[in-house]
Design a protein around this motif. Structure first.
Motif, short mmCIF file in Angstrom:
data_model
loop_
_atom_site.label_atom_id
_atom_site.label_comp_id
_atom_site.label_asym_id
_atom_site.label_seq_id
_atom_site.Cartn_x
_atom_site.Cartn_y
_atom_site.Cartn_z
N PHE A 1 -1.98 20.58 0.67
CA PHE A 1 -1.92 20.89 -0.76
C PHE A 1 -3.10 21.77 -1.16
O PHE A 1 -2.95 22.70 -1.92
CB PHE A 1 -1.96 19.60 -1.60
N ASN A 2 -4.28 21.45 -0.60
CA ASN A 2 -5.48 22.18 -0.99
C ASN A 2 -6.22 22.69 0.24
O ASN A 2 -5.96 22.25 1.35
CB ASN A 2 -6.43 21.27 -1.79
N SER B 1 5.53 15.58 -1.80
CA SER B 1 4.44 14.88 -1.13
C SER B 1 4.99 13.95 -0.05
O SER B 1 6.18 13.69 0.01
CB SER B 1 3.62 14.11 -2.16
N SER C 1 0.83 -1.20 0.00
CA SER C 1 0.00 0.00 0.00
C SER C 1 0.86 1.25 0.00
O SER C 1 1.97 1.25 0.55
CB SER C 1 -0.94 0.02 1.22
N GLN C 2 0.37 2.26 -0.65
CA GLN C 2 1.00 3.59 -0.60
C GLN C 2 -0.11 4.60 -0.34
O GLN C 2 -1.07 4.68 -1.09
CB GLN C 2 1.76 3.91 -1.89
N TYR C 3 0.01 5.33 0.79
CA TYR C 3 -1.00 6.33 1.11
C TYR C 3 -0.35 7.69 1.35
O TYR C 3 0.56 7.81 2.15
CB TYR C 3 -1.85 5.90 2.31
N TYR C 4 -0.83 8.67 0.62
CA TYR C 4 -0.33 10.03 0.74
C TYR C 4 -1.19 10.79 1.74
O TYR C 4 -2.40 10.65 1.75
CB TYR C 4 -0.38 10.73 -0.62
N ILE C 5 -0.55 11.61 2.58
CA ILE C 5 -1.35 12.46 3.44
C ILE C 5 -1.72 13.72 2.66
O ILE C 5 -1.21 13.97 1.57
CB ILE C 5 -0.62 12.81 4.77
N GLU C 6 -2.63 14.49 3.24
CA GLU C 6 -3.15 15.68 2.56
C GLU C 6 -2.14 16.83 2.54
O GLU C 6 -2.38 17.86 1.92
CB GLU C 6 -4.43 16.16 3.25
#
Lengths: 446, 446
Positions: free
Chosen positions: B237-238, B281, B181-186
């Motif tokens: 990021f947003n 990221s 798994s690869q999960y990016y944080i916000e």
């Protein structure tokens, strides 16, 4: 504002890709459907994927929308419930829902051919032997290897419907901030067979999904139109017993004779099938976001699930229906539609993904559990008395296509809490018929 | 039984790969270390990775084992605690542990060079400009693209130490039953800078890790030997505010002036740095199993984590130490060692992976929270009174390299339950010094 969309490329002409192509062709798009395999209609075995599937309401509704409902219904065998086989071969039948509700055994190959034929009839061009080798997400370009020759194709919109091991998703995974997971369960599966009785008769009840629940593993059987059953063993890869411990023909015969005696009697080619057919793994794939510029992934490509709720194909078909409904709603403004689909559909496929994993435990173990059976009985009564107010989780998922998966999951959780409490009532086995059912149902409404 | 192992190939000459090469060379193996980049010692900027890192006990211990402890210590600046900067620039100092305990700011590049130099001294051959393009896990063959030319290399054991976007892991991912798994944080991050004071002095306290906690985001600063600080903004990021909303030089200046006024004063090149330096990221990678036949992945390649516990490099170095200890324990029987490493190390890196995600919330938000600070104070007192019985979680992870990460996580959870209860005591802010500390500590022992 997005430029005009005229040409759509789909990668993967399986069930979901072919259905999506039909929807899009009906909307007036020029649709190209690229498939890495040869044309299955010209004869080819498709190893490693299940032979038949359970088509239920979420899959039937889109088939109805594209006018294939009647054609599909001719290909199915309805299964009204589970037929449980215990160690001695004794049978117990558990209906799936109310009278007339059933899930439908259908041939994957047969349904795929029906969909491809219809797509072509509507002007979709299916390009076989096209292996996708690259995507330029900015320029909207696809590269293919076609019998060793590299070709390039462009499209206004690209849709990846190329399954659990999606190449399109693979290219998305190389871009920044793409969340992805693939998790294999400890079990694999192997397909076996019960041949037809003389004159295409059925050796066991044809209108049921047969289960031999054995705690940590199980055997299931689904009927085929020719009288045969496709039998699937869901079994650990390692441990005792497991695929690892069944090495010789003798191991296999011994094991089945002992553990599935009534099935064993019906499977004359068991040892051959066991040694010839592949042992396949079972994976859950999650990914997000599903949209990269003008490329979208749908079906197993974005959310492959384990097969234990019978919702893999059904959820993929529902993807197609929802994407089409969003195109209706937003006058084919793809910018808006892609984002809306991405955001609103995600919680629903996450829900069915989790439910599918949970249901394995129910199928292989709990279906033979007294407490579980009593819960089912009480829930069936609640549904009978208050059909609008209490629908069992299985029915919400399988027969109520108007309830979103995520909603079903939430209601199901609340129902479980209420039922946990009900089951703690003293002497519940003997007094359940005297429960205050009205009061129970009202708890769900708060 | 495994054949004799003589030749080991490592893919990736970063911090972890270089340290592992040293351990293996010291054991007498012929070690080849392949690196896709050019030799950093010949001068090159390495964009997209942090410039300095916090070296703590789990990283220092293996450096000591290979005899590089003293050399490394000359390159570090100890940071004894967190220096918090509030909106008005007021400072609060929170020590990390007991007197003398510190984490150490060190240059990634400098440490990497030290390790590569030592590896070469021990006979390791480092092959730069070698891009790994394929692995045959059965035949133990590696393919590389070397300046456009394809070459092949074999080895008895292959170790992938090629970071969060590991190519070796990528090839493992294509094999069956590989969980990933690869999960990016916000949030993303951007590196900025506070230049040195005249004569290589430091403009703010050099012996602290500076934090400007602002709820949903934060700024941090770590000292460098030349008097400068590497400043990192961890920022969504947003949303509002986010990288998305800071578009112009004016946006950036305005924002920093308002939100980080004291830091702003120290950053004359802020607007330039902000526009020049990349926005990167932050990803958590999990994978399993880490062994495929005779190939193993270690460090970020198998378990990349977010940087908020300062344990990315430290856990990677610990991987090397543990692998080496297993080789000692099992007389270099690699079959056994690979399996043991795979099984025993996994729960520990899962633990630090989760802790690192949690610590972001602590750093950016809780460190400025009254309740949190009181907890820290009470825990510090418990540790002072019963140093053998109550060690705060941060200290277990950072200063107690004999406690496994998984163990620290479990003890930390139990401590949290106990502290939750303590914090519910009436008027705790004013009465905490009268708590029955002995009784609290004893709860942990049950």
């Amino acid at each position: 504002m997005m430029q005009n969309v005229e040409k759509i490329a789909l990668v993967g002409a399986g069930l979901v890709g072919s259905l999506m192509a039909i929807y899009l062709a009906k909307r007036g798009y020029k649709v190209d459907l690229y498939e890495r395999r040869r044309d299955m209609r010209k004869g080819s075995a498709d190893a490693g994927r299940s032979i038949n599937l359970a088509l239920s309401n979420r899959g039937l509704r889109p088939l109805k929308e594209v006018g294939l409902n009647e054609a599909a219904k001719k290909m199915v065998i309805p299964m009204q419930g589970r037929m449980m086989h215990d160690h001695k071969g004794s049978l117990t039948f558990q209906p799936y829902g109310r009278l007339g509700q059933a899930i439908n055994s259908i041939s994957r190959g047969g349904l795929n051919e029906l969909l491809m034929n219809e797509a072509e009839k509507l002007g979709v061009k299916i390009h076989f032997d096209h292996l996708c080798t690259g995507i330029d997400f900015e320029k909207n370009l696809l590269s293919f290897d076609v019998n060793g020759k590299e070709i390039e194709q462009s499209a206004d919109i690209i849709i990846g419907s190329d399954g659990a091991f999606s190449v399109v998703r693979g290219f998305m995974q190389r871009t920044d901030r793409f969340n992805f997971s693939q998790y294999y369960i400890e079990h694999g599966y192997k397909e076996l067979s019960i041949p037809p009785a003389p004159n295409n008769g059925f050796k066991i009840d044809k209108n049921a999904l047969h289960i031999w629940p054995r705690g940590n593993y199980m055997l299931i059987a689904l009927p085929n139109l020719d009288g045969s059953f496709t039998v699937t063993l869901f079994f650990p890869f390692n441990g005792q017993p497991s695929f690892d411990t069944l090495q010789t023909r003798d191991d296999v015969e011994q094991f089945f004779k002992e553990v599935f005696p009534d099935a064993y009697e019906l499977m004359p080619t068991l040892a051959d099938d066991f040694q010839t057919n592949p042992t396949s793994s079972l994976v859950t794939v999650k990914s997000y976001p599903w949209v990269k510029n003008k490329t979208l992934i749908i079906g197993d490509a974005s959310h492959a699930i384990v097969p234990f709720y019978g919702q893999g194909m059904n959820s993929g078909f529902e993807d197609c229906r929802i994407l089409n409904a969003l195109l209706d709603q937003h006058q084919d403004n793809w910018d808006v539609v892609l984002q809306k689909f991405n955001e609103t559909r995600k919680p629903d496929v996450d829900a069915i993904s989790d439910l599918a994993l949970q249901n394995f435990i129910e199928m292989r173990d709990l279906v033979a559990d007294e407490d579980f059976l009593l819960r089912k009985k009480i829930e069936a009564r609640l549904h009978e008395l208050y059909p609008e107010k209490w629908t069992p989780l299985y029915s919400m998922v399988t027969f109520n296509e108007d309830i979103r998966y995520s909603e079903a999951l939430n209601i199901g959780r609340r129902q479980k809490e209420i039922m946990d409490e009900v089951m703690r009532s003293p002497d519940i086995e003997n007094t359940w018929e005297e429960l205050d059912f009205k009061n129970i149902v009202e708890k769900l409404e708060v």
